[in-house]
Enzyme design. Structure first.
Site, PDB file in Angstrom:
ATOM      1  N   LYS A  28      48.340  29.274  43.071  1.00  0.00           N
ATOM      2  CA  LYS A  28      49.040  28.100  42.526  1.00  0.00           C
ATOM      3  C   LYS A  28      50.562  28.238  42.637  1.00  0.00           C
ATOM      4  CE  LYS A  28      47.380  27.921  38.303  1.00  0.00           C
ATOM      5  NZ  LYS A  28      46.439  29.057  38.291  1.00  0.00           N
TER       6      LYS A  28
ATOM      7  N   ARG B  96      45.558  23.498  30.377  1.00  0.00           N
ATOM      8  CA  ARG B  96      44.617  24.588  30.604  1.00  0.00           C
ATOM      9  C   ARG B  96      43.328  24.406  29.821  1.00  0.00           C
ATOM     10  NH1 ARG B  96      48.211  28.751  32.767  1.00  0.00           N
ATOM     11  NH2 ARG B  96      47.038  30.588  33.356  1.00  0.00           N
TER      12      ARG B  96
ATOM     13  N   ARG C 291      48.911  41.933  43.034  1.00  0.00           N
ATOM     14  CA  ARG C 291      50.029  40.977  43.148  1.00  0.00           C
ATOM     15  C   ARG C 291      51.363  41.589  42.721  1.00  0.00           C
ATOM     16  NH1 ARG C 291      49.469  35.129  40.402  1.00  0.00           N
ATOM     17  NH2 ARG C 291      49.328  36.297  38.459  1.00  0.00           N
TER      18      ARG C 291
ATOM     19  N   ARG D 108      53.268  41.858  37.174  1.00  0.00           N
ATOM     20  CA  ARG D 108      53.143  41.222  35.868  1.00  0.00           C
ATOM     21  C   ARG D 108      52.295  42.075  34.936  1.00  0.00           C
ATOM     22  NH1 ARG D 108      51.635  34.908  36.636  1.00  0.00           N
ATOM     23  NH2 ARG D 108      50.277  35.512  34.913  1.00  0.00           N
TER      24      ARG D 108
ATOM     25  N   ARG E 127      41.319  36.605  31.492  1.00  0.00           N
ATOM     26  CA  ARG E 127      41.939  35.373  32.018  1.00  0.00           C
ATOM     27  C   ARG E 127      40.925  34.578  32.844  1.00  0.00           C
ATOM     28  NH1 ARG E 127      46.681  37.901  35.124  1.00  0.00           N
ATOM     29  NH2 ARG E 127      47.259  35.786  35.723  1.00  0.00           N
TER      30      ARG E 127
END
Ligand code: AMP
Length: 211
Positions: free
Chosen positions: A13, A88, A122, A153, A164
């Site tokens: 995203k 969300r 990531r 992160r 998540r």
């Protein structure tokens, strides 16, 4: 043009959001980025948000909706905006309907088997938010786009990622149906191919919407 970008964590995203915002001249609003900036600056919202983000849970709806409602009043939103990471859940989507008019919802479908590796590998640029995968960096620690420092992160670890993804499946995935019924859902399929390939599909869908 006011848009929402939907997709599981790790679907790409953030990268697509930057490209969409650049191409269509609209502002990119990421609730995750807003929370991370608040955490960095040590604000009260940041302290509250951190306690949820670290567990992979959603920050309470009331706080999140107030932030977005306020953000959409800024002057830069008059030419249009792209919401990334909001709404969300169904409650947030219904709240959004009270203070915004959405023209299209880009939904990135992706095989969930790809997500765990993508998220845990990531690395994100502190300056411009560009994402990379550690396997393609060859040891580089700065952003190819702007030279900013790359970091991992805190919530991109296997445990937090698992919650998540569970939260996405339970709370966010029902929004696909919500916007489909409204006739404003634009589906694109994420793959392992470079982000430019997916962006071609995103562009085609959005150009059709604008036509
Ligand atoms: P993201 O950068 O979109 O992956 O968001 C990182 C984290 O911020 C999420 O796992 C949530 O804890 C929190 N967050 C971001 N957006 C929202 C939202 N719309 N509602 C509640 N929590 C959110």
């Amino acid at each position: 043009m006011n848009l929402i970008l939907l997709g599981a964590p790790g679907a790409g995203k953030g990268t697509q959001a930057t490209k969409i915002a650049d191409r269509y001249g609209i502002v990119h609003i990421s609730t995750g980025d807003i929370f991370r900036a608040n955490i960095k600056n040590g604000t009260e919202i940041g302290k509250l948000a951190k306690s949820y983000i670290d567990k992979g849970e959603l920050v309470p709806d009331e706080v999140t909706c107030d932030i977005v409602k306020d953000r959409l009043t800024w002057a830069d939103c008059t030419r249009g905006y792209l919401l990334d990471g909001f709404p969300r859940n169904l409650f947030q989507a219904q709240e959004l309907d009270r203070f915004a008019e959405i023209d299209g919802v880009v939904n990135i479908n992706i095989d969930h088997k790809l997500l765990l590796d993508r998220l845990c590998g990531r690395r994100v640029c502190r300056e411009c938010g560009e994402s990379y995968h550690v396997s393609t960096l060859g040891g580089k620690t700065v952003c190819a786009r702007c030279g900013g420092e790359l970091y991992q992160r805190a919530d991109d670890n296997p445990e937090t990622v698992a919650s998540r993804l569970a939260v996405y499946n339970e709370q966010t995935a029902p929004l696909i149906d919500y916007y489909e019924k409204r006739g404003i859902l634009l589906n694109v399929t994420g793959t392992e191919a470079p982000a430019e390939v997916l962006f071609e599909d995103v562009k085609a869908a959005l150009d059709k919407l604008l036509a």
